[in-house]
Motif scaffolding. Structure first.
Motif, mmCIF file in Angstrom:
data_model
loop_
_atom_site.group_PDB
_atom_site.id
_atom_site.type_symbol
_atom_site.label_atom_id
_atom_site.label_comp_id
_atom_site.label_asym_id
_atom_site.label_seq_id
_atom_site.Cartn_x
_atom_site.Cartn_y
_atom_site.Cartn_z
ATOM 1 N N ASP A 229 0.721 -1.295 0.027
ATOM 2 C CA ASP A 229 0.186 0.086 -0.060
ATOM 3 C C ASP A 229 0.922 1.293 0.154
ATOM 4 O O ASP A 229 0.464 2.258 -0.879
ATOM 5 C CB ASP A 229 -0.679 -0.037 1.076
ATOM 6 C CG ASP A 229 -2.030 -0.905 1.133
ATOM 7 O OD1 ASP A 229 -2.077 -1.608 0.010
ATOM 8 O OD2 ASP A 229 -2.742 -1.238 2.071
ATOM 9 N N VAL A 230 1.967 1.292 0.861
ATOM 10 C CA VAL A 230 2.998 2.347 0.760
ATOM 11 C C VAL A 230 3.399 2.678 -0.725
ATOM 12 O O VAL A 230 3.549 3.540 -1.076
ATOM 13 C CB VAL A 230 3.853 2.353 1.816
ATOM 14 C CG1 VAL A 230 4.912 3.438 1.763
ATOM 15 C CG2 VAL A 230 3.108 2.196 3.101
ATOM 16 N N ASP A 231 3.990 1.443 -1.212
ATOM 17 C CA ASP A 231 4.485 1.658 -2.474
ATOM 18 C C ASP A 231 3.552 2.278 -3.479
ATOM 19 O O ASP A 231 3.862 2.874 -4.383
ATOM 20 C CB ASP A 231 5.014 0.112 -2.933
ATOM 21 C CG ASP A 231 6.332 -0.183 -2.288
ATOM 22 O OD1 ASP A 231 6.971 0.799 -1.748
ATOM 23 O OD2 ASP A 231 6.813 -1.312 -2.528
ATOM 24 N N ALA A 232 2.220 1.795 -3.386
ATOM 25 C CA ALA A 232 1.145 1.976 -4.371
ATOM 26 C C ALA A 232 0.624 3.481 -4.323
ATOM 27 O O ALA A 232 0.723 3.969 -5.343
ATOM 28 C CB ALA A 232 0.030 1.246 -4.120
ATOM 29 N N ILE A 233 0.674 3.963 -3.041
ATOM 30 C CA ILE A 233 0.315 5.390 -2.797
ATOM 31 C C ILE A 233 1.621 6.107 -3.283
ATOM 32 O O ILE A 233 1.326 7.408 -3.915
ATOM 33 C CB ILE A 233 -0.325 5.737 -1.553
ATOM 34 C CG1 ILE A 233 -0.980 7.047 -1.482
ATOM 35 C CG2 ILE A 233 0.977 5.833 -0.367
ATOM 36 C CD1 ILE A 233 -1.985 7.112 -2.590
ATOM 37 N N ARG A 234 2.693 5.758 -3.026
ATOM 38 C CA ARG A 234 4.032 6.554 -3.701
ATOM 39 C C ARG A 234 3.981 6.659 -5.092
ATOM 40 O O ARG A 234 4.436 7.616 -5.682
ATOM 41 C CB ARG A 234 5.261 5.897 -3.089
ATOM 42 C CG ARG A 234 5.716 5.906 -1.473
ATOM 43 C CD ARG A 234 6.668 4.889 -1.263
ATOM 44 N NE ARG A 234 8.011 5.383 -1.648
ATOM 45 C CZ ARG A 234 8.798 4.406 -1.995
ATOM 46 N NH1 ARG A 234 8.584 3.003 -1.979
ATOM 47 N NH2 ARG A 234 9.963 4.706 -2.614
ATOM 48 N N ALA A 235 3.658 5.453 -5.724
ATOM 49 C CA ALA A 235 3.647 5.672 -7.257
ATOM 50 C C ALA A 235 2.623 6.469 -7.728
ATOM 51 O O ALA A 235 2.915 7.206 -8.796
ATOM 52 C CB ALA A 235 3.760 4.229 -7.689
ATOM 53 N N ALA A 236 1.562 6.448 -7.115
ATOM 54 C CA ALA A 236 0.392 6.924 -7.766
ATOM 55 C C ALA A 236 0.820 8.645 -7.287
ATOM 56 O O ALA A 236 0.127 9.509 -8.249
ATOM 57 C CB ALA A 236 -1.037 6.828 -7.005
ATOM 58 N N SER A 237 1.239 9.024 -6.483
ATOM 59 C CA SER A 237 1.815 10.369 -5.964
ATOM 60 C C SER A 237 2.603 10.883 -7.164
ATOM 61 O O SER A 237 2.336 11.771 -7.595
ATOM 62 C CB SER A 237 2.298 10.422 -4.625
ATOM 63 O OG SER A 237 3.059 11.702 -4.202
ATOM 64 N N ARG A 238 3.522 9.999 -7.480
ATOM 65 C CA ARG A 238 4.411 10.453 -8.434
ATOM 66 C C ARG A 238 3.799 10.731 -9.800
ATOM 67 O O ARG A 238 4.119 11.453 -10.641
ATOM 68 C CB ARG A 238 5.588 9.390 -8.618
ATOM 69 C CG ARG A 238 6.556 9.589 -7.364
ATOM 70 C CD ARG A 238 7.829 8.962 -7.646
ATOM 71 N NE ARG A 238 8.961 8.928 -6.483
ATOM 72 C CZ ARG A 238 8.814 8.215 -5.578
ATOM 73 N NH1 ARG A 238 8.053 7.026 -5.347
ATOM 74 N NH2 ARG A 238 9.722 8.787 -4.395
ATOM 75 N N GLU A 239 3.055 9.855 -10.073
ATOM 76 C CA GLU A 239 2.151 9.838 -11.103
ATOM 77 C C GLU A 239 1.301 11.458 -11.283
ATOM 78 O O GLU A 239 1.010 11.718 -12.487
ATOM 79 C CB GLU A 239 1.070 8.566 -11.423
ATOM 80 C CG GLU A 239 0.167 8.660 -12.646
ATOM 81 C CD GLU A 239 1.009 8.416 -13.778
ATOM 82 O OE1 GLU A 239 0.469 8.825 -15.012
ATOM 83 O OE2 GLU A 239 2.153 7.803 -13.769
ATOM 84 N N ALA A 240 0.872 11.688 -10.056
ATOM 85 C CA ALA A 240 0.229 12.874 -10.030
ATOM 86 C C ALA A 240 1.106 14.211 -9.816
ATOM 87 O O ALA A 240 0.762 15.248 -9.684
ATOM 88 C CB ALA A 240 -0.710 12.914 -8.927
ATOM 89 N N GLY A 241 2.248 14.051 -9.967
ATOM 90 C CA GLY A 241 3.340 15.051 -9.888
ATOM 91 C C GLY A 241 3.953 15.357 -8.509
ATOM 92 O O GLY A 241 4.537 16.654 -8.375
ATOM 93 N N TYR A 242 3.715 14.635 -7.515
ATOM 94 C CA TYR A 242 4.219 15.150 -6.224
ATOM 95 C C TYR A 242 5.307 13.816 -5.680
ATOM 96 O O TYR A 242 4.738 12.802 -5.697
ATOM 97 C CB TYR A 242 3.105 15.019 -5.150
ATOM 98 C CG TYR A 242 3.606 15.311 -3.508
ATOM 99 C CD1 TYR A 242 3.908 16.650 -3.493
ATOM 100 C CD2 TYR A 242 3.535 14.654 -2.543
ATOM 101 C CE1 TYR A 242 4.402 17.142 -2.115
ATOM 102 C CE2 TYR A 242 3.905 14.626 -1.680
ATOM 103 C CZ TYR A 242 4.210 15.894 -1.122
ATOM 104 O OH TYR A 242 4.589 16.195 0.033
ATOM 105 N N GLU A 243 6.299 14.274 -5.269
ATOM 106 C CA GLU A 243 7.396 13.641 -4.412
ATOM 107 C C GLU A 243 6.944 13.265 -3.200
ATOM 108 O O GLU A 243 7.134 14.117 -2.260
ATOM 109 C CB GLU A 243 8.710 14.083 -4.872
ATOM 110 C CG GLU A 243 9.069 14.090 -6.207
ATOM 111 C CD GLU A 243 9.216 12.528 -6.643
ATOM 112 O OE1 GLU A 243 9.907 11.639 -5.896
ATOM 113 O OE2 GLU A 243 9.037 12.419 -7.821
ATOM 114 N N PRO A 244 6.766 11.930 -2.564
ATOM 115 C CA PRO A 244 6.372 11.889 -1.195
ATOM 116 C C PRO A 244 7.435 11.352 -0.273
ATOM 117 O O PRO A 244 7.879 10.289 0.004
ATOM 118 C CB PRO A 244 5.447 10.652 -1.267
ATOM 119 C CG PRO A 244 5.941 9.761 -2.457
ATOM 120 C CD PRO A 244 6.502 10.723 -3.494
#
Length: 445
Positions: free
Chosen positions: A281-296
């Protein structure tokens, strides 16, 4: 209420059995005939306390399993509980879930064409139980509507994320901290509330219900797990600092946990988190965040700390003994006690590191050895912790099974490696008591 649960994995089987237990008539759908046969025989295909009893009580009565979708149109609610495996970049693969959504829609469409089998104006609620990102909800909705075709206007998608912990999933379902309903209409919210009414009536607790939209609901699940994973990693980071200062991190965090703004849970430092939820889940939301243009950045740091804990454990071992050619026991192969799940277990990098060092690895776990054999067929597996320790020069405690705390004299059967004052025990979970004759190291204490 008639309910269909599509997917009979960890989440789906627990959901189906628990809904049957509160009085609903449940049909479980799965593509694997062996899984279907097991459910109909009243057997769980996973190790989960209490689940076998529920299946045995309700199989072929209020719970039946099938490979077909033909019961979907008759259900008041259809849950989608299909796995969402991780891709190389950490994002989730929605292929199996969108396929299930499309087949669910097709089943509803077929019934609507069958002389009013689905009466005009009826609405069918399809609920995503799988963990998906907010953009994923939109993909599933499109797949469901594509499958339903002309019946799409009578199909509504909702989300109802699960917060079950492996090893206590049945109890977590029966005594939830909260229920989250992500719906697009008052009708869908009311139907979900009606579904859960028998469960809420069976508990004395006042369970809060969060009512929101489908995308926000799934984000709550990701935020929940990301927060807990980060809390563990912060406790581990502070624990690593304590170790350098010669301070017991557990004494420190026991005091920190008294602050009601922080709380005492998830402060036990050690070899890190694993399993099918937190890492994925942490990897998924990190990947989705990057796709949306934000570095978590903070989540990236939490993962980095967690991934480094097994190597720190191996470094402690190296500081006491060269394990090349030595028998080394790994106590605990499951990612946590109470489950046979070895997905992302901290034992995986530990075993890999020991093999790279030339060790003769022997593993033991009360329930997870068979699953571990699929990952590491070439190592030895002991039938007991005593047998694993017999003749071992070192032992690493990776999973905090209660039985490890009661090993006592079993350590006397270990050997003393060259250069050490006694058999070496590296404890990654604060399970073993220090005792005379052992070279004992706690990972953060």
């Amino acid at each position: 209420m008639q309910v269909t649960v599509v997917g009979s994995g960890y989440v789906g089987t627990t959901l189906a059995a628990c809904l049957a237990d509160v009085g609903h008539d449940v049909t479980a759908v799965d593509i694997d005939p062996d899984v279907v046969a097991a459910v109909n025989d009243g057997r769980a295909t996973i190790h989960e306390p209490g689940l076998d009893d529920l299946l045995a009580d309700h199989a072929n009565d209020r719970l039946r399993a099938t490979t077909e979708y033909d019961g979907v149109p008759d259900a008041a609610v259809t849950f989608l509980a299909i796995g969402t495996p991780s891709r190389e970049d950490g994002s989730i693969d929605l292929g199996p879930l969108t396929a299930a959504a499309e087949m669910t829609g097709e089943a509803i469409a077929a019934a609507s064409e069958d002389d009013g089998a689905t009466p005009e104006g009826d609405r069918h609620l399809v609920v995503v139980k799988s963990t998906v990102t907010p953009p994923g909800v939109r993909e599933i909705r499109e797949a469901l509507r594509a499958g339903a075709g002309e019946a799409a206007d009578r199909v509504e998608l909702a989300t109802n994320p699960e917060f079950l912990r492996e090893g206590s999933a049945v109890d977590d379902f029966q005594h939830p901290d909260k229920l989250v309903f992500g719906t697009e209409s008052g009708w869908a919210a009311e139907r979900l509330e009606t579904l859960y009414d028998p469960l809420l009536a069976s508990t004395d607790a006042d369970v809060p219900i969060v009512r929101t939209d489908p995308e926000t609901a799934v984000m709550i699940k990701y935020a929940n797990n990301a927060f807990l994973a980060s809390k563990i990693s912060l406790a581990n980071d502070l624990g690593n600092i304590c170790k350098r200062f010669g301070i017991d991190a557990y004494e420190v965090m026991d005091a920190v946990g008294l602050d009601d703004r922080i709380g005492a849970k998830f402060l036990r430092s050690g070899v890190g988190y694993g399993g099918s939820c937190f890492p994925k889940d942490v990897d998924a939301i990190r990947a989705a965040s990057r796709e949306a243009g934000y570095e978590p950045a903070l989540l990236d740091a939490a993962v980095a700390v967690n991934d480094g804990q097994p190597e720190r454990m191996l470094d402690l071992l190296d500081s006491h003994v060269d394990v090349a050619g030595e028998r080394v026991a790994v106590l605990g192969l499951a990612f946590k006690p109470g489950t046979d799940d070895v997905r992302n277990s901290r034992a995986i990098p530990i075993v890999e590191g020991l093999r790279e060092r030339g060790s003769e690895v022997v593993g033991y776990d009360p329930v997870a050895a068979e699953n571990a054999r699929e990952l590491f067929p070439g190592i030895e597996y002991a039938d007991s912790a005593d047998a694993a320790l017999d003749g071992a020069a070192a032992a690493l405690v990776v999973t905090d099974w209660d039985e490890f705390a009661a090993l006592g004299d079993a350590f006397d059967a270990m050997t003393i490696p060259n250069g050490a004052d006694g058999p070496v025990v590296i404890d990654g979970r604060r399970v073993i008591e220090r005792r005379e004759g052992l070279t004992y190291e706690g990972l953060t204490w």
